[in-house]
Enzyme design. Sequence first.
Site, short mmCIF file in Angstrom:
data_model
loop_
_atom_site.label_atom_id
_atom_site.label_comp_id
_atom_site.label_asym_id
_atom_site.label_seq_id
_atom_site.Cartn_x
_atom_site.Cartn_y
_atom_site.Cartn_z
N LYS A 1 0.83 -1.20 0.00
CA LYS A 1 0.00 0.00 0.00
C LYS A 1 0.87 1.25 0.00
O LYS A 1 0.65 2.18 -0.79
CB LYS A 1 -0.92 0.02 1.22
CG LYS A 1 -1.89 1.21 1.24
CD LYS A 1 -2.37 1.54 2.62
CE LYS A 1 -1.31 2.25 3.43
NZ LYS A 1 -1.82 2.75 4.73
N ASP B 1 -6.02 0.23 0.87
CA ASP B 1 -6.03 0.35 2.33
C ASP B 1 -7.38 -0.18 2.82
O ASP B 1 -8.14 -0.78 2.07
CB ASP B 1 -5.79 1.79 2.77
CG ASP B 1 -6.95 2.71 2.43
OD1 ASP B 1 -7.88 2.28 1.71
OD2 ASP B 1 -6.94 3.86 2.89
#
Length: 214
Positions: free
Chosen positions: A125, A143
């Site tokens: 991420k 996320d």
Amino acid sequence: MKKKSKPQILLAKIEDFLKTVHPPVEEFENNIRSTPFQVLISVLISSRTKDQVTLIASRKLFKAADTPEKMIQLGEKKISELIYPVGFFRQKAKNIIRVCEKLIQTGAVPDHFEDLVSLPGVGRKTANLVLAIAYNRPSVAVDTHVFRISKRLGWTRGKIPFEVESELKTIFSPPYWNKLNKALVGLGQTVCKPVKPECQICPVNSECPSSRVK
């Protein structure tokens, strides 16, 4: 039977809606774009922390040190104090020092995924966000908001972030990739919350299979 809109059209509706509510992610991204180094450190700090808290912590940290060399001079203890109360602030301070040491060796913040994830504390991420924000490279950063909302919308079924990332890349072409995180995070911060989502004001509630609006 009503024909469903393409995901790209729903994404555009979400983006238009967010222009009226200005979610925290908007201010966060707009204020960390100074240098790739500041983008990397800000995103590293942001893990499991609200954008508003991260932004305050980042500003305090960069006021004291805005380069890897200056960051190392601050030391781990001082960095911990400056970024508190972000989540896992002590571990993040350790990672920041280790990242800075590596950046001094290499000379710059990497602009390739494999090099970014080799840095301490940098996962998929974080690496994808750095590529998108610092270098404008097409990347899908998954996320908790992106994971939750893409599944609620019926776009993905993956059980882990990597699977969701892969599914989104098959649904959306590269020009859309950098839009996904900001749009879905913004929607998650304002409307499509983990508990008690405000479906009645959601711009795509009529086509969301998880909508509570009847």
